[in-house]
Design a protein around this motif. Structure first.
Motif, short mmCIF file in Angstrom:
data_model
loop_
_atom_site.label_atom_id
_atom_site.label_comp_id
_atom_site.label_asym_id
_atom_site.label_seq_id
_atom_site.Cartn_x
_atom_site.Cartn_y
_atom_site.Cartn_z
N CYS A 171 15.53 57.65 10.99
CA CYS A 171 16.92 57.41 10.76
C CYS A 171 17.69 58.79 10.83
O CYS A 171 17.42 59.99 10.49
CB CYS A 171 17.23 57.18 9.33
SG CYS A 171 18.92 56.70 9.00
N CYS A 197 19.57 59.56 7.06
CA CYS A 197 18.76 59.99 5.94
C CYS A 197 17.29 60.54 6.24
O CYS A 197 16.42 61.26 5.45
CB CYS A 197 18.49 58.86 5.00
SG CYS A 197 17.17 57.52 5.50
N CYS A 250 18.58 53.41 9.90
CA CYS A 250 18.01 52.65 9.03
C CYS A 250 18.67 51.53 8.15
O CYS A 250 19.94 51.86 8.16
CB CYS A 250 16.92 53.48 8.02
SG CYS A 250 17.80 53.91 6.56
N CYS A 264 20.92 52.85 5.67
CA CYS A 264 22.08 53.77 6.02
C CYS A 264 23.29 52.71 6.62
O CYS A 264 24.27 53.02 6.70
CB CYS A 264 21.64 54.80 6.84
SG CYS A 264 20.87 56.01 6.01
N ARG A 312 23.61 58.91 1.38
CA ARG A 312 22.63 58.93 2.24
C ARG A 312 22.50 60.25 3.00
O ARG A 312 21.33 60.65 3.54
CB ARG A 312 22.75 57.86 3.37
CG ARG A 312 23.15 56.34 2.69
CD ARG A 312 21.70 55.86 2.02
NE ARG A 312 20.41 55.77 2.74
CZ ARG A 312 19.21 55.84 2.12
NH1 ARG A 312 19.03 55.38 1.00
NH2 ARG A 312 18.22 55.51 2.92
ZN ZN Z 1 18.66 56.23 6.99
#
Ligand code: ZN
Length: 111
Positions: free
Chosen positions: A44, A47, A76, A79, A100
């Protein structure tokens, strides 16, 4: 199987969030910004957590003239929800996405 219409509104609100704010190279061109079901594992971009194969997540593909390459950034599910809140919830005021991003900064330091 048709997806519920409400999900499309969720997607729109997730995709409307500007991933990198004003913090961009000059001339970056976004080719694609959509929800996808991943086939391979990814990380991601917010994050830095894992995006498992088979996840339904945001994918943004863009070309950076400064770097001379095309890259796809994945967001992700958690997020994505933070992106959605930043778009639709005035009470959130970007706090979810900040949280995040802080997780990502911690992971970057630990790496
Ligand atoms: Zn994420």
């Amino acid at each position: 199987m048709a997806r519920p219409v409400q999900i499309d509104a969720f997607d729109r609100d997730i995709l409307a969030f500007e991933l990198f704010g004003g913090d961009r190279d000059q001339g970056v061109e976004i080719f694609q910004n959509k929800m996808v079901v991943t086939r391979a594992p990814h990380r991601c971009v917010i994050c830095l957590g894992p995006v498992e194969p088979g996840s339904r997540v945001r994918a943004q593909t863009e070309h950076s003239p400064a770097l001379g390459c095309v890259r796809t950034f994945y967001v992700c599910a958690e997020c994505c929800e933070a992106c959605r809140l930043a778009t639709v919830d005035p009470n959130d005021a970007g706090r979810a996405i900040e949280a995040r991003t802080a997780i990502g900064a911690d992971r970057a330091r630990a790496a």
